[in-house]
Scaffold this active site. Structure first.
Site, PDB file in Angstrom:
ATOM      1  N   ARG A  55      19.818  12.216  -7.353  1.00 57.32           N
ATOM      2  CA  ARG A  55      18.768  11.783  -6.426  1.00 57.32           C
ATOM      3  C   ARG A  55      17.645  12.812  -6.374  1.00 57.32           C
ATOM      4  O   ARG A  55      16.488  12.476  -6.133  1.00 57.32           O
ATOM      5  CB  ARG A  55      19.352  11.554  -5.020  1.00 57.32           C
ATOM      6  CG  ARG A  55      18.302  11.164  -3.990  1.00 57.32           C
ATOM      7  CD  ARG A  55      18.917  10.540  -2.741  1.00 57.32           C
ATOM      8  NE  ARG A  55      20.016  11.315  -2.216  1.00 57.32           N
ATOM      9  CZ  ARG A  55      19.880  12.409  -1.448  1.00 57.32           C
ATOM     10  NH1 ARG A  55      18.690  12.870  -1.128  1.00 57.32           N
ATOM     11  NH2 ARG A  55      20.951  13.043  -0.995  1.00 57.32           N
ATOM     12  N   TYR A 107      -1.540  -7.562  -3.586  1.00 61.25           N
ATOM     13  CA  TYR A 107      -0.191  -8.098  -3.665  1.00 61.25           C
ATOM     14  C   TYR A 107       0.399  -8.323  -2.267  1.00 61.25           C
ATOM     15  O   TYR A 107       0.269  -7.460  -1.384  1.00 61.25           O
ATOM     16  CB  TYR A 107       0.675  -7.122  -4.469  1.00 61.25           C
ATOM     17  CG  TYR A 107       2.151  -7.411  -4.425  1.00 61.25           C
ATOM     18  CD1 TYR A 107       2.656  -8.665  -4.773  1.00 61.25           C
ATOM     19  CD2 TYR A 107       3.059  -6.433  -4.044  1.00 61.25           C
ATOM     20  CE1 TYR A 107       4.005  -8.926  -4.729  1.00 61.25           C
ATOM     21  CE2 TYR A 107       4.419  -6.679  -4.005  1.00 61.25           C
ATOM     22  CZ  TYR A 107       4.890  -7.934  -4.342  1.00 61.25           C
ATOM     23  OH  TYR A 107       6.230  -8.193  -4.296  1.00 61.25           O
ATOM     24  N   ASP A 179      -4.095   1.355  -6.923  1.00 60.10           N
ATOM     25  CA  ASP A 179      -3.004   0.634  -7.598  1.00 60.10           C
ATOM     26  C   ASP A 179      -3.532   0.221  -8.964  1.00 60.10           C
ATOM     27  O   ASP A 179      -4.422  -0.614  -9.073  1.00 60.10           O
ATOM     28  CB  ASP A 179      -2.601  -0.586  -6.772  1.00 60.10           C
ATOM     29  CG  ASP A 179      -1.356  -1.287  -7.330  1.00 60.10           C
ATOM     30  OD1 ASP A 179      -1.192  -1.294  -8.568  1.00 60.10           O
ATOM     31  OD2 ASP A 179      -0.565  -1.820  -6.541  1.00 60.10           O
ATOM     32  N   LYS A 204       6.107  -3.981 -14.186  1.00 62.13           N
ATOM     33  CA  LYS A 204       5.172  -4.872 -14.854  1.00 62.13           C
ATOM     34  C   LYS A 204       4.831  -4.379 -16.268  1.00 62.13           C
ATOM     35  O   LYS A 204       5.703  -4.328 -17.124  1.00 62.13           O
ATOM     36  CB  LYS A 204       3.929  -5.033 -13.984  1.00 62.13           C
ATOM     37  CG  LYS A 204       4.232  -5.334 -12.515  1.00 62.13           C
ATOM     38  CD  LYS A 204       5.085  -6.575 -12.311  1.00 62.13           C
ATOM     39  CE  LYS A 204       5.131  -7.060 -10.879  1.00 62.13           C
ATOM     40  NZ  LYS A 204       5.768  -6.184  -9.896  1.00 62.13           N
TER      41      LYS A 204
END
Length: 386
Positions: A55, A107, A179, A204
């Site tokens: 992590r 979005y 973005d 994406k």
């Protein structure tokens, strides 16, 4: 040997193929290994290999983080489990009472984060048409701390002038967050235009194969990077070793995929705008697009995303049912062409009055153009529209 190589400054395509290190220094493996481990052995008290717990840090994730950072022209990159997780970390940079200007067309998941998740905690926001610089200036308040823009926007393909917004922001001491999911660093580098933070849904175009979820943040600001890494490890929304490897593999062909998808998209946009059943086409690469000139100024390509409106709402269901090569599915940016209905999918939770104002009507469809033979894609649309 090329002069640039001697300076250890490789061009985009070479960095994409080889990644940051180019191979695994430990074994010489050309395919960077998947370090599928949760924890790492210590040699003794206060002795560490530099890795403690996945992590916190993992070699596979570090390789893809460094690769994305290099492609964006950034000093630092951080890999998250999803794009929404990356945006969540960015919002955590702010506190109750802070105000953020946000692109009005974006979005639906980002809209939901600002309105439903963080507004109750006192982080204020205003949705603004960031293509209108006067609108941006008029909505800056005393407590405004940042401007968050999505460009081109989802799903209306609106283009904000990044450099102009940066100039406005710097005068007021604001951070600019971009973005860059739709264009990727292959076509657009917001940090070079003055932005402070770049965020991606790596799911994406970066991944490119619709087979994994990921998010990335890139920055040249050390203080921002340190804060984001603290949130990253503390909230645990980290990119897994296997997903990191899938992203590394996908990025190797990013430049080829983006070029082919764009080539297809231009031809499809031209086809759609001439079709008698289409009312309007939204594609940045069309010369008549409102964002065309700005795009030419700040980007090297137009991307592969198209939205279009059919004249009759009845044609929406028909198109979605009849397409065979193009797949009716959410998401975007993969090698396969996908068609989506924003009204009930990506933007379902955006209030109807806002959708209508933006143009996200019941006749709007969004198309993510893949790398198939463009004639097959056009014939598929022709059949579905027929």
């Amino acid at each position: 040997m090329c002069g640039e190589c001697e300076k250890n400054v490789l061009r985009f395509e070479t960095t994409a193929v080889h990644g940051d290190k180019g191979f695994d220094p430990l074994t010489g493996s050309i395919s960077f290994p998947i370090y599928q481990t949760a924890t790492f052995k210590h040699g003794g008290l206060n002795e560490s290999t530099g890795y403690d717990y996945s992590r916190l840090q993992n070699p596979t994730r570090e390789e893809v983080e460094s690769t994305v950072a290099k492609l964006e022209g950034a000093k630092w990159g951080i890999g998250f489990s999803t794009g929404v997780a990356a945006i969540t970390a960015i919002i955590n940079l702010f506190k109750a009472g802070d105000h953020i200007i946000v692109s009005d067309d974006l979005y639906g998941g980002t809209f939901r984060l600002f309105r439903d998740i963080y507004e109750p905690f006192g982080i204020q926001h205003t949705f603004v048409d960031t293509t209108d610089l006067k609108d941006v200036i008029n909505n800056i308040k005393e407590n405004t701390k940042a401007i968050f823009i999505e460009t081109p926007s989802n799903p209306m393909m609106k283009v904000a002038d990044i450099k102009a917004i940066v100039e406005i922001a710097k005068e007021k001491g604001l951070k600019v967050i971009v973005d860059n999911t739709f264009l990727t660093p292959y076509f657009q580098k917001p940090l070079s235009l003055g932005a402070d933070i770049v965020v991606h849904s790596g799911t994406k175009f970066l991944g490119g194969h619709n087979d994994t979820l990921a998010g990335f943040i890139a920055t040249n600001d050390e203080e921002i990077d340190e804060k984001l890494r603290f949130y990253h490890k503390s909230t645990g929304a980290t990119l897994s070793p296997f997903d990191s490897w899938l992203l590394l593999r996908g990025i190797k062909t990013l430049h080829i995929r983006m070029e082919k998808s764009q080539e297809n998209a231009i031809k499809i946009a031209e086809f759609l705008k001439k079709h008698p059943k289409i009312e309007e086409v939204f594609y940045v690469g069309l010369p008549e697009s409102k964002g065309y000139e700005i795009s030419k100024k700040q980007a090297t390509g137009f991307g592969a995303m198209i939205s279009f409106k059919v004249k009759n709402v009845e044609d929406v269901a028909k198109v979605l049912k009849k397409v065979k090569v193009i797949t009716f599915a959410e998401s975007l940016g993969g090698v396969e062409s996908l068609i989506t209905y924003p009204q009930t999918q990506t933007h379902a939770e955006v209030p109807d009055e806002i959708k209508e104002k933006l143009g996200v009507t019941k006749t709007l469809l969004r198309l993510s153009v893949g790398i198939e033979n463009v004639n097959d894609l056009i014939e598929d649309l022709e059949y579905a529209l027929g």
